[in-house]
Design an enzyme around this catalytic site. Sequence first.
Site, PDB file in Angstrom:
ATOM      1  N   ASP A 120      51.310 -15.892  21.005  1.00 46.83           N
ATOM      2  CA  ASP A 120      52.093 -15.439  22.144  1.00 46.83           C
ATOM      3  C   ASP A 120      53.244 -14.547  21.643  1.00 46.83           C
ATOM      4  O   ASP A 120      53.024 -13.655  20.833  1.00 46.83           O
ATOM      5  CB  ASP A 120      52.579 -16.660  22.938  1.00 46.83           C
ATOM      6  CG  ASP A 120      53.138 -16.329  24.306  1.00 46.83           C
ATOM      7  OD1 ASP A 120      52.351 -16.213  25.252  1.00 46.83           O
ATOM      8  OD2 ASP A 120      54.371 -16.202  24.412  1.00 46.83           O
ATOM      9  N   ASP A 247      41.541 -19.074  27.302  1.00 50.06           N
ATOM     10  CA  ASP A 247      42.879 -18.569  27.608  1.00 50.06           C
ATOM     11  C   ASP A 247      42.781 -17.363  28.535  1.00 50.06           C
ATOM     12  O   ASP A 247      42.417 -16.272  28.101  1.00 50.06           O
ATOM     13  CB  ASP A 247      43.619 -18.183  26.327  1.00 50.06           C
ATOM     14  CG  ASP A 247      45.020 -17.667  26.609  1.00 50.06           C
ATOM     15  OD1 ASP A 247      45.504 -17.867  27.745  1.00 50.06           O
ATOM     16  OD2 ASP A 247      45.636 -17.078  25.712  1.00 50.06           O
ATOM     17  N   HIS A 277      45.608 -21.493  26.232  1.00 52.25           N
ATOM     18  CA  HIS A 277      46.686 -20.644  25.725  1.00 52.25           C
ATOM     19  C   HIS A 277      47.466 -21.305  24.593  1.00 52.25           C
ATOM     20  O   HIS A 277      47.755 -20.677  23.579  1.00 52.25           O
ATOM     21  CB  HIS A 277      47.631 -20.252  26.860  1.00 52.25           C
ATOM     22  CG  HIS A 277      48.668 -19.253  26.445  1.00 52.25           C
ATOM     23  ND1 HIS A 277      48.342 -17.979  26.016  1.00 52.25           N
ATOM     24  CD2 HIS A 277      50.027 -19.343  26.359  1.00 52.25           C
ATOM     25  CE1 HIS A 277      49.445 -17.322  25.699  1.00 52.25           C
ATOM     26  NE2 HIS A 277      50.474 -18.123  25.894  1.00 52.25           N
TER      27      HIS A 277
END
Length: 306
Positions: A120, A247, A277
């Site tokens: 991320d 995800d 995720h």
Amino acid sequence: MVVSVPAERFEDVPGFDYDPQYVSVGELDMAYVETGGESVDEADETFLCLHGEPTWSFLYRKMMPLLAERGRVVVPDLIGCGRSDRYEDREEYTVEMHYDALRTFVEELELTNVTLVCQDWGGLLGLSLAANQPERFARLVPMNTGLPDGTQEMTETWHAFAEMVATAEELDIGDLVENGCYRDLSADVVDAYRAPFPNERYMAGARTFPGLVPQSPDDPGAELFGDARDRLAEWEKPAFVLFAEHDPITADNRDPLRELIPTASEQPDVWIDEAAHFLQEDAGERIARRIVDFVDRTPSTSNSSP
């Protein structure tokens, strides 16, 4: 104003018995935990594990013991997250601020021969730093991340997420993280993700991350990420792209990222199944084993060209 999360918020965090340490990154203190690297040989390998929005170093607790058997493991909390200091004013949060804080952190600890493990926003910032300081980095492991330069199209799921995080009257970080996992989380783990956010006063960083993703080449951060993409297109050191199969936020970034970094195609073409995720939470041990195997099969070239 700069605020710090009271230490007692973290007293009941399960399975994370690491004492925090701190590095000054300007007017803020950046928290991190460290383990491994007890022997000379192990210390030659350093794993820098970077989390994303809106988690903290706790996310890596399942991976740290296995990585520590192979080397030193350093896991910071990004500014506004975990036990790191934070601004109350949302306007203080910029791509430049986050990048400079991470750069200062890595330079102050004099980290070298680094295997970057990033997910991320940890990937946006960490991959950019690796691209700009390749002499410090031996390998890259991007997970559920990307380098948005403002030319990309974000998914409807991402836009809905960004809107919710920025505007929700009450933002429950624990629920947000659990919704981003493939597996159900226990109540104490969900509470651990809530721990860094006692109330709205502490949430400015979490609220602002999605809005910092460049939506146009003219947006702040677009040049940094675009330059990083250009540099990574010439990357010669090992890279292992590991994305989760479930995800909806970043899955579309996986193949383009694998095609961007020339050496990524030299590593196994795999997806992490039964993971979403927050794949460190869903499949941390399996991922850590894959990363250790990756390190074992790729001799370090940290002092060579990128």
